[in-house]
Design an enzyme around this catalytic site. Structure first.
Site, PDB file in Angstrom:
ATOM      1  N   ALA A  34       0.789  -1.237   0.000  1.00 51.34           N
ATOM      2  CA  ALA A  34       0.000   0.000   0.000  1.00 51.34           C
ATOM      3  C   ALA A  34       0.816   1.279   0.000  1.00 51.34           C
ATOM      4  CB  ALA A  34      -0.927   0.000   1.225  1.00 51.34           C
ATOM      5  N   ASN A 111      -2.207  -7.018  -3.452  1.00 48.01           N
ATOM      6  CA  ASN A 111      -1.480  -6.248  -4.446  1.00 48.01           C
ATOM      7  C   ASN A 111       0.031  -6.388  -4.324  1.00 48.01           C
ATOM      8  OD1 ASN A 111      -0.971  -3.798  -6.292  1.00 48.01           O
ATOM      9  ND2 ASN A 111      -0.145  -3.088  -4.342  1.00 48.01           N
ATOM     10  N   TYR A 178       7.752 -13.723 -12.544  1.00 47.22           N
ATOM     11  CA  TYR A 178       6.531 -12.930 -12.441  1.00 47.22           C
ATOM     12  C   TYR A 178       5.385 -13.608 -13.191  1.00 47.22           C
ATOM     13  CZ  TYR A 178       3.686  -8.638 -12.295  1.00 47.22           C
ATOM     14  OH  TYR A 178       2.686  -7.716 -12.075  1.00 47.22           O
ATOM     15  N   ALA A 181       4.248 -16.567 -11.153  1.00 43.77           N
ATOM     16  CA  ALA A 181       3.549 -16.095  -9.959  1.00 43.77           C
ATOM     17  C   ALA A 181       2.130 -15.649 -10.286  1.00 43.77           C
ATOM     18  CB  ALA A 181       4.328 -14.947  -9.325  1.00 43.77           C
ATOM     19  N   LYS A 182       1.975 -14.882 -11.357  1.00 41.46           N
ATOM     20  CA  LYS A 182       0.648 -14.362 -11.690  1.00 41.46           C
ATOM     21  C   LYS A 182      -0.277 -15.466 -12.210  1.00 41.46           C
ATOM     22  CE  LYS A 182       1.018 -10.063 -10.485  1.00 41.46           C
ATOM     23  NZ  LYS A 182       0.291  -9.584  -9.278  1.00 41.46           N
TER      24      LYS A 182
END
Length: 288
Positions: A34, A111, A178, A181-182
């Protein structure tokens, strides 16, 4: 797990406005990663819509400064909780603190996550950094869901948003960690949505597009890029999910800046639309 009176769930709220402000007033959001980038935009946008927002990030000083700025700008209740999303004990403690100081979480946004340190094929990547990327997205989202979702189930209300990426559906060889992971995160979203079927707890993949953030600026593949996705579109999409306006898309992939909210609201997807599936090689494919 006793609790006092709480505002109505978004799907039960009356007088809903188009941006979800009325429906979201009094709700509690928890956003990871955040302190900067997309997470920082989400904290500000959700707070401006009347939500109490807890921000979670590893850098406590930067996070506290960001949350103070949001409170000053919006007047919303905010809470800064420093924690590493891959640390089970830290996540459990962080979620407990959010629940004690702001109330049960109505919206969880996963996120936080790292990116490959360099654009290179996987056999040239540092194994520890490669795995740290996967852990940050997959283990992080798992631990947050594990800590938050049981309370949502108990109250039979809640929304979870996993921040996805186009690399989850089309792998980039120079960003293998990445991409893995996604993709894993998308499978987790679908599995969780299936386990929650029949409850008023929904889970979504939201790809933000290419937002101008420190992370994207640091990636060589985006050098010279100018067609950024406005972060306001990411906030609008997540706010619509939190307001219960896109429940029929639970367990599926949405993309800010490409998907039209009016179309999404009016559309009920069929079959495996917007989910990861093998494509048949032809009519005779035995796995079709």
């Amino acid at each position: 797990m006793a609790e006092g009176p709480r505002p109505p769930h978004p799907s039960q709220a009356q007088g809903r406005t188009r941006d979800g402000a009325t429906a979201l007033a009094g709700q509690v959001a928890l956003v990871t990663g955040a302190s900067t980038g997309i997470g920082r935009h989400l904290v500000d946008g959700l707070a401006s819509r009347g939500m109490a927002v807890a921000g979670l990030a590893r850098n406590g000083d930067r996070l506290a400064a960001a949350m103070d700025e949001v409170t000053a700008a919006t007047g919303a209740r905010t809470l800064a909780v420093a924690a590493d999303v891959t640390d089970r004990a830290a996540v459990d403690d962080a979620v407990a603190r959010v629940r004690e100081e702001l109330g049960p979480v109505d919206l969880l946004v996963n996120n936080a996550g790292l990116i490959d340190a360099a654009e290179e094929p996987l056999w040239e990547a540092d194994p520890d950094q490669w795995w740290a990327v996967v852990e940050s997205h997959v283990r992080g989202a798992f631990l947050l869901a594990r800590a938050v979702v049981p309370w949502m189930v108990l109250r039979n209300r809640g929304r979870v948003v996993d921040i996805a990426s186009g690399m989850g559906v089309r792998a980039r060889p120079e960003y293998s960690a990445y991409s893995v992971a996604k993709t894993g995160l998308m499978r987790m979203t679908e599995a969780l949505a299936g386990a929650l079927e029949g409850l008023d707890v929904r889970v979504f993949d939201v790809a933000p597009g290419v937002v101008d953030t420190p992370m994207t600026r640091a990636m060589p593949m985006w050098q010279g890029f100018t067609d950024w996705t406005p972060p306001e579109l990411v906030v609008e999409l997540v706010a619509a999910i939190a307001a219960g306006e896109l429940d029929q898309w639970s367990g599926r992939f949405l993309r800010a800046g490409a998907d039209d909210l009016a179309v999404l609201r009016a559309t009920t997807p069929d079959g495996a639309a917007r989910q990861l599936r093998l494509q048949p090689y032809g009519d005779g494919d035995p796995l079709a």
